[in-house]
Design an enzyme around this catalytic site. Structure first.
Site, PDB file in Angstrom:
ATOM      1  N   GLU A 333       0.833  -1.202   0.000  1.00  0.00           N
ATOM      2  CA  GLU A 333       0.000   0.000   0.000  1.00  0.00           C
ATOM      3  C   GLU A 333       0.872   1.257   0.000  1.00  0.00           C
ATOM      4  OE1 GLU A 333      -3.553   0.153   0.101  1.00  0.00           O
ATOM      5  OE2 GLU A 333      -3.026   2.208  -0.382  1.00  0.00           O
ATOM      6  N   ASP A 337       0.946   4.087  -2.990  1.00  0.00           N
ATOM      7  CA  ASP A 337       0.558   5.471  -2.708  1.00  0.00           C
ATOM      8  C   ASP A 337       1.712   6.421  -3.019  1.00  0.00           C
ATOM      9  OD1 ASP A 337      -1.636   4.166  -1.715  1.00  0.00           O
ATOM     10  OD2 ASP A 337      -1.416   4.834   0.355  1.00  0.00           O
ATOM     11  N   SER A 545      -7.302   2.678  -3.697  1.00  0.00           N
ATOM     12  CA  SER A 545      -6.011   3.131  -3.189  1.00  0.00           C
ATOM     13  C   SER A 545      -5.110   3.677  -4.269  1.00  0.00           C
ATOM     14  CB  SER A 545      -5.235   1.958  -2.607  1.00  0.00           C
ATOM     15  OG  SER A 545      -5.790   1.551  -1.441  1.00  0.00           O
TER      16      SER A 545
END
Ligand SMILES: *[C@@H]1O[C@H](CO)[C@@H](O)[C@H](O)[C@H]1NC(C)=O
Ligand SMILES: *[C@@H]1O[C@H](CO)[C@@H](O)[C@H](O)[C@H]1NC(C)=O
Ligand SMILES: *[C@@H]1O[C@H](CO)[C@@H](O)[C@H](O)[C@H]1NC(C)=O
Ligand SMILES: *[C@@H]1O[C@H](CO)[C@@H](O)[C@H](O)[C@H]1NC(C)=O
Length: 627
Positions: A333, A337, A545
Site C-alpha cells: 500500500e 501510494d 487506493s
C-alpha cells in the site's frame, strides 16, 4: 448542567447541525454490565448516575475475547470535550469552500480554529470535577495533558479507575482467525484493550463528544488498505507505438495503458501537463498506518523505469505515534501510494506519515502501552502543527465499514477533518474496494438485516472520497465502493446531484441503503493494474487506493499554481467540485456498476452516481477553472 430528563438527542447536541441523531441506547442490547462500586465514593451520588453511551450486541466480527487485562495495566484515555462553537466552524467551512461565496478561500488560522472548538468553561469544570472525583490529579503533567484548543484532555488511568468511571469491563481482544492458536506469532495478530459497553454519568454526557479507547475495535488491520495485487502477467513495457485514439480530447494513448498503468499513461489520460513553480511552499502528505513502510530503493527503480527525469529525488518520512520505517519491509500500500503521489506531483515535496497504532502486544508480558486508535492519534498530531507545516493536500487509502465504527467516534473524527479543511487543507480518502458492500452485508446492531455497507471515513461530509474506473474510455471498475452513509445526512453541496440520481433509479434497492445519507464517492480516477515496484519486482496493483493518490497529486499541482500566483490553497474541495463550473469540466463516467451484497450494485449514469461520483478529473481544464 443539563437537566437529567434531557433526551438522547440533547446529549450529542454538539453535532446537531450535522446529525439528526441515532440514539446510542438503540444500539445497545443485553450486555451484562459490571457492578458499579459507587458506595465507596464520596462523589457517588453525582457521578453514580450512569447512562449507557454505547454498547455492541456482540463482540465485533473477526474479534475474540482473549484474556482479562493485566491488573497493573495503565491506559491513556482521550476525552473529547464538547466544542462550544462547532456550528460556527462548520458554517465558516462551507462559506470559505464555496466558490460563489465572498469568503471563498479565506482559510482560518490555527488559533482561529482553536477559538471555535474550545469547550465552554462549564464543560471544562464539570469534566475536571468528574476526573478529580475519581482520584485523578489534574496538576500532574506527567499523566494529564490538554490540547491547545482545550477540546481534548488526555489522562493516564489505571484499569480499576477507568472501569469505575465508565461502568465498563475492559478485556484484551484479539483479531484474526488464528487467535486461538498458541504457536502463531503474536506479531501477526492484533490485540486491543476494549470494552463492549460503557456509560457516562448523566451530568457529563452533554459535555463529552467521545472517549477513546472504549468500543471502537478497528485497528490498522481492519482499516484495511484498499488495494490488491492483480496476479495476471505484467507487461515488460508500454509499447508507445501501439496507439489508440481514445481520450475525451482525442489524445493518443498507447493501448497498453489499459492493462499497464504508468505515470505517463495517467498524464496523457488526464492531461497532466504542468511544471510546478511553488515547491518551496507546497507539499503533499500521504498517510499510512502501522506496518506499511514506503521503500526508497523501490522508488528509484520505479523512477528508472517510468520517470528517469526524477531519478535521485525522494520523499521524506515522518514517524507519528511510534510508527516505523523498516526499509527491509516494503509495503504494498505504501509503495503504491508513494510511487504515484510523488511521480504525478513531481517535483512537489511529498511527506509520508508512518502512523503507529496498536503496537505489537504480547498479552502475557504486560507490555501493553498505547492501544489508542491511530486515526485519532494522527489527527491530534497534525492539528497541533503550525499552519505552514501542514501539507495542503493529504491523501489516505484506508477505511473501515461505517457500521463497525461507533457513532460518536465517527462524528468526532469527521469534525476533526473539518478543522483541517478550515485551515485550507484538502483531505482525500479512498471509497473502498468492495462495491456496495463486501461479505454478507449483515447489519451488526442485532437485527441481522442485509444492507449496503459504505466505508468510513469516506462517508464523512468534510472529506473528498475517491472511487475507481478502468479501461479507456473509462467505465466503473466493479470493486469501486460507493453508496450512502447511515450516519451523516446528505450535505447541501451535493443535494441537487444526489437527488437527481435517486430520482433516476426510482425504487431500485429500496431498503438496502439510506436515501437521506451523504452519497459517496465524490470523484474517481483509474484504479486498475498500476505498475508498482515492490521489493525490486514489478507488480500490477489496483484499488481505490491507486486512484486516490492520483487525484490528490493533481489537486496538489493546482495548489502549486495557486500558491505561485499568491492565491489561497483550494482547501475543502467538495462545495467547489459540485459547483456547475467544475462538474462541467470533469469526465463523466456513465458505464458499469459496483456489485456487492448479492446485487449488481449502483449503475453509473450521466452526472453524479454512487460508483464514480462526478467523474474523473481533466487537469488542464480544472486548472483553467480553478487556477
Ligand atoms: C463560473 O464561470 C463563469 C465563466 O467563466 C464565471 O463568470 C463565474 O464567476 C464562475 N462562477 C463561480 C462560482 O466561480
Ligand atoms: C526533506 O527534508 C529535508 C530536511 O528538512 C528538506 O531539506 C527537504 O526539502 C525535504 N524533502 C522533501 C521531498 O520533502
Ligand atoms: C469484477 O471483475 C473481475 C474481473 O473482470 C471479476 O473477476 C470479478 O469476479 C468481478 N467481481 C464481481 C463482484 O462481479
Ligand atoms: C439514515 O441516515 C440518517 C442520517 O442521514 C440517520 O439519521 C438515520 O438513522 C439513518 N437510517 C438508518 C436506518 O440507518
Amino acid at each position: 448542567m443539563p437537566a437529567s430528563s434531557q433526551s438522547l438527542k440533547g446529549r450529542i447536541s454538539p453535532m446537531r447541525w450535522l446529525l439528526p441523531i441515532i440514539g446510542f441506547a438503540s444500539l445497545s442490547a443485553a450486555i451484562p454490565s459490571p457492578q458499579y462500586s459507587s458506595s465507596t465514593h464520596s462523589h457517588a451520588k453525582r457521578w453514580g448516575d450512569l447512562v449507557q453511551r454505547h454498547s455492541w450486541p456482540a463482540v465485533p466480527k473477526g474479534w475474540k475475547f482473549h484474556s482479562d487485562v493485566p491488573e497493573d495495566y495503565k491506559m491513556t484515555l482521550r476525552i473529547g470535550l464538547k466544542q462550544h462553537r462547532f456550528d460556527a466552524l462548520a458554517n465558516t467551512l462551507f462559506q470559505i469552500s464555496d466558490p460563489s461565496h465572498t469568503r471563498y478561500g479565506a482559510h482560518l488560522s490555527k488559533s482561529q480554529v482553536e477559538s471555535l472548538v474550545a469547550p465552554h468553561a462549564t464543560s471544562v469544570s464539570i469534566i475536571d470535577d468528574w476526573l478529580r472525583g475519581h482520584g485523578i490529579d489534574l496538576s500532574d503533567s506527567n499523566s494529564v495533558s490538554r490540547s491547545s484548543g482545550g477540546d481534548w484532555i488526555t489522562v493516564e488511568v489505571t484499569m480499576p479507575q477507568v472501569e469505575e468511571m465508565l461502568n465498563a469491563k475492559y478485556g484484551v481482544y484479539s483479531y484474526g482467525l488464528d487467535s486461538d492458536s498458541k504457536d502463531a506469532s503474536s506479531s501477526n495478530r492484533d490485540y486491543v484493550v476494549r470494552t463492549l459497553a460503557y456509560s457516562l454519568p448523566q451530568a457529563v454526557h452533554d459535555h463529552i463528544t467521545v472517549i477513546s479507547p472504549t468500543t471502537y475495535f478497528g485497528t490498522w488491520r481492519s482499516m484495511r488498505a484498499t488495494s490488491f495485487v492483480d496476479t495476471t502477467e505484467v507487461l515488460a513495457d508500454v509499447d508507445q507505438n501501439k496507439l489508440a485514439v481514445v481520450t475525451h480530447d482525442g489524445v493518443d494513448i498507447p493501448v497498453d495503458c489499459i492493462t499497464n498503468m504508468t505515470p505517463d499513461c495517467l498524464r496523457r489520460l488526464y492531461n497532466i501537463w504542468y511544471k510546478p513553480q511553488a515547491t518551496h511552499l507546497n507539499k503533499l502528505g500521504i498517510v499510512g498506518y502501522l506496518g506499511e513502510f514506503g521503500n526508497r530503493a523501490d522508488l528509484q527503480i520505479f523512477y528508472e523505469r517510468y520517470m528517469p527525469s526524477a531519478l535521485g529525488t525522494s520523499y521524506n518520512t515522518t514517524l507519528v505515534n511510534g510508527g516505523g520505517d523498516d526499509q527491509s519491509k516494503p509495503g504494498r500500500e505504501a509503495n503504491l501510494d508513494i510511487q504515484y503521489a510523488v511521480s504525478i506531483s513531481y517535483p512537489t515535496p511529498n511527506i509520508y506519515y508512518s502512523v503507529g497504532g496498536s503496537p505489537p502486544f504480547i498479552p502475557d508480558s504486560r507490555t501493553v502501552k498505547n492501544t489508542n486508535e491511530p486515526y485519532l492519534e494522527w489527527l491530534h498530531w497534525i492539528l497541533a502543527l503550525k499552519d505552514e507545516e501542514i501539507p495542503k493536500t493529504i491523501t489516505t487509502s484506508y477505511g473501515d465499514d461505517e457500521q463497525t465504527v461507533p457513532y460518536d467516534y465517527q462524528i468526532t473524527v469527521c469534525n476533526l477533518f473539518a478543522q483541517l479543511g478550515a485551515r485550507g487543507v484538502s483531505i482525500l480518502f479512498s471509497s473502498g474496494d468492495v462495491g456496495v458492500g463486501g461479505g454478507d452485508c449483515m447489519t451488526n446492531d442485532g437485527s441481522n438485516k442485509k444492507r449496503f455497507q459504505p466505508g468510513f471515513p469516506g462517508t464523512c461530509p468534510f472529506v473528498t472520497t475517491v472511487g475507481s474506473t478502468t479501461h479507456i474510455p473509462e467505465r466503473v471498475v466493479n470493486f469501486s465502493s460507493g453508496g450512502f452513509s447511515n450516519t451523516f445526512p446528505r450535505p447541501s453541496y451535493q443535494d441537487a446531484a444526489v437527488s437527481t440520481y435517486l430520482q433516476a433509479i426510482g425504487g431500485m434497492y429500496s431498503g438496502l441503503y439510506n436515501a437521506s445519507g451523504r452519497g459517496v464517492p465524490d470523484i474517481a480516477a483509474q484504479g486498475t493494474r498500476f505498475k508498482v515496484i515492490l521489493g525490486g519486482e514489478t507488480k500490477a496493483i489496483g484499488g481505490t487506493s491507486a486512484s486516490t493518490p492520483v487525484v490528490a497529486a493533481m489537486i496538489a499541482l493546482i495548489n502549486d499554481y495557486r500558491l505561485a500566483n499568491k492565491k489561497p490553497t483550494l482547501g475543502f474541495l467538495n462545495p467547489m467540485l459540485y459547483s456547475e463550473n467544475v462538474t462541467r469540466v470533469l469526465n463523466d463516467v456513465t458505464e458499469g456498476s459496483n456489485p456487492g451484497c448479492g446485487t449488481t450494485g449502483f449503475p453509473a449514469r450521466e452526472g453524479w452516481d454512487p460508483a464514480t461520483g462526478l467523474g474523473t478529473p481533466d487537469f488542464l481544464r480544472l486548472l483553467a477553472t480553478l487556477g
